[in-house]
Design an enzyme around this catalytic site. Sequence first.
Site, PDB file in Angstrom:
ATOM      1  N   CYS A 113       0.849  -1.186   0.000  1.00 61.27           N
ATOM      2  CA  CYS A 113       0.000   0.000   0.000  1.00 61.27           C
ATOM      3  C   CYS A 113       0.887   1.238   0.000  1.00 61.27           C
ATOM      4  O   CYS A 113       1.890   1.276   0.720  1.00 61.27           O
ATOM      5  CB  CYS A 113      -0.897  -0.017   1.234  1.00 61.27           C
ATOM      6  SG  CYS A 113      -2.015   1.380   1.349  1.00 61.27           S
ATOM      7  N   HIS A 156      -9.227  -3.727  -2.357  1.00 66.89           N
ATOM      8  CA  HIS A 156      -8.242  -2.992  -1.553  1.00 66.89           C
ATOM      9  C   HIS A 156      -8.609  -1.505  -1.520  1.00 66.89           C
ATOM     10  O   HIS A 156      -8.619  -0.886  -0.454  1.00 66.89           O
ATOM     11  CB  HIS A 156      -6.847  -3.202  -2.156  1.00 66.89           C
ATOM     12  CG  HIS A 156      -5.747  -2.470  -1.469  1.00 66.89           C
ATOM     13  ND1 HIS A 156      -4.734  -3.120  -0.808  1.00 66.89           N
ATOM     14  CD2 HIS A 156      -5.472  -1.143  -1.355  1.00 66.89           C
ATOM     15  CE1 HIS A 156      -3.882  -2.228  -0.311  1.00 66.89           C
ATOM     16  NE2 HIS A 156      -4.315  -1.009  -0.634  1.00 66.89           N
ATOM     17  N   GLU A 157      -8.927  -0.938  -2.689  1.00 64.56           N
ATOM     18  CA  GLU A 157      -9.257   0.491  -2.752  1.00 64.56           C
ATOM     19  C   GLU A 157     -10.579   0.790  -2.050  1.00 64.56           C
ATOM     20  O   GLU A 157     -10.702   1.794  -1.346  1.00 64.56           O
ATOM     21  CB  GLU A 157      -9.279   0.982  -4.203  1.00 64.56           C
ATOM     22  CG  GLU A 157      -7.942   0.887  -4.910  1.00 64.56           C
ATOM     23  CD  GLU A 157      -6.774   1.436  -4.115  1.00 64.56           C
ATOM     24  OE1 GLU A 157      -6.907   2.518  -3.507  1.00 64.56           O
ATOM     25  OE2 GLU A 157      -5.713   0.785  -4.092  1.00 64.56           O
ATOM     26  N   HIS A 160     -10.213   1.193   1.598  1.00 68.90           N
ATOM     27  CA  HIS A 160      -9.740   2.520   2.017  1.00 68.90           C
ATOM     28  C   HIS A 160     -10.903   3.477   2.268  1.00 68.90           C
ATOM     29  O   HIS A 160     -10.804   4.367   3.108  1.00 68.90           O
ATOM     30  CB  HIS A 160      -8.816   3.131   0.960  1.00 68.90           C
ATOM     31  CG  HIS A 160      -7.402   2.685   1.051  1.00 68.90           C
ATOM     32  ND1 HIS A 160      -6.621   2.859   2.170  1.00 68.90           N
ATOM     33  CD2 HIS A 160      -6.608   2.068   0.137  1.00 68.90           C
ATOM     34  CE1 HIS A 160      -5.411   2.373   1.945  1.00 68.90           C
ATOM     35  NE2 HIS A 160      -5.377   1.880   0.724  1.00 68.90           N
TER      36      HIS A 160
END
Length: 186
Positions: A113, A156-157, A160
Site C-alpha cells: 500500500c 483494496h481500494e 480505504h
Amino acid sequence: MIKMRDIIREGNHTLRAEAKQVKFPLSEADQKLANDMMEYLENSQDPELAKKYGLRAGVGLAAPQVDVSEQMAAVLVPSENEDDEPVFKDVIINPVIISHSVQPGALTEGEGCLSVDRDIAGYVIRHDRITLRYYNMAGEEKKIRLKNYPAIVCQHEIDHLHGILFYDHINGDNPFAADDDLVLIS
C-alpha cells in the site's frame, strides 16, 4: 500533480475513517482530484517518470490516501503486455460490491500500500470474483465483473473508503493460513 509527499501514511486518522459519498455533478475540486489520482498511477507505472518524481508504483489510489475523506478511487491495472490496453482503468466513485464469489482469493506475494511504508507478510484474504457497481466521473452508473488481480485491487481500494487497511485481513496467529479453496494469484 500528486507526489509521494502528498500521500498520507498509516497512523493518520483519515485512513481509518468512513469516507463520505460523493455528490454529482462533481465539483471542480473533485474532478481535479480524480484526474490527479489517475495521473499519479499513470506516472508511477512509467519507469522514467517514477524515477524522475520519486514515485512508488501503484495500481490504485483512494481519496482518503491523499487526506480527502470521500468515496473515490483511481484504479489502473495494466495489461501484462505493455502494448495492450489496461485490464481495468477508471475512477470509481461511490463504489459498492453488489455480489461476490464464495471462493476466496489472495496474492501469493501479499499486498502492499502506498500509505504503508513497511512490508507486512501474509495472505490478504478477499473474494476471488466480484461484481462492482460504481459511478464514473460523468456520473454514469457502471456495473462490471472482475476476477483475480483486478478484483483484489478494487477490494483494496474500496476498503480505504471504509477505514480498512489491507493488513486488517491477515490472520494474526497464522499469516499464511489458507483454506483448501483459496485461489492464490501470482
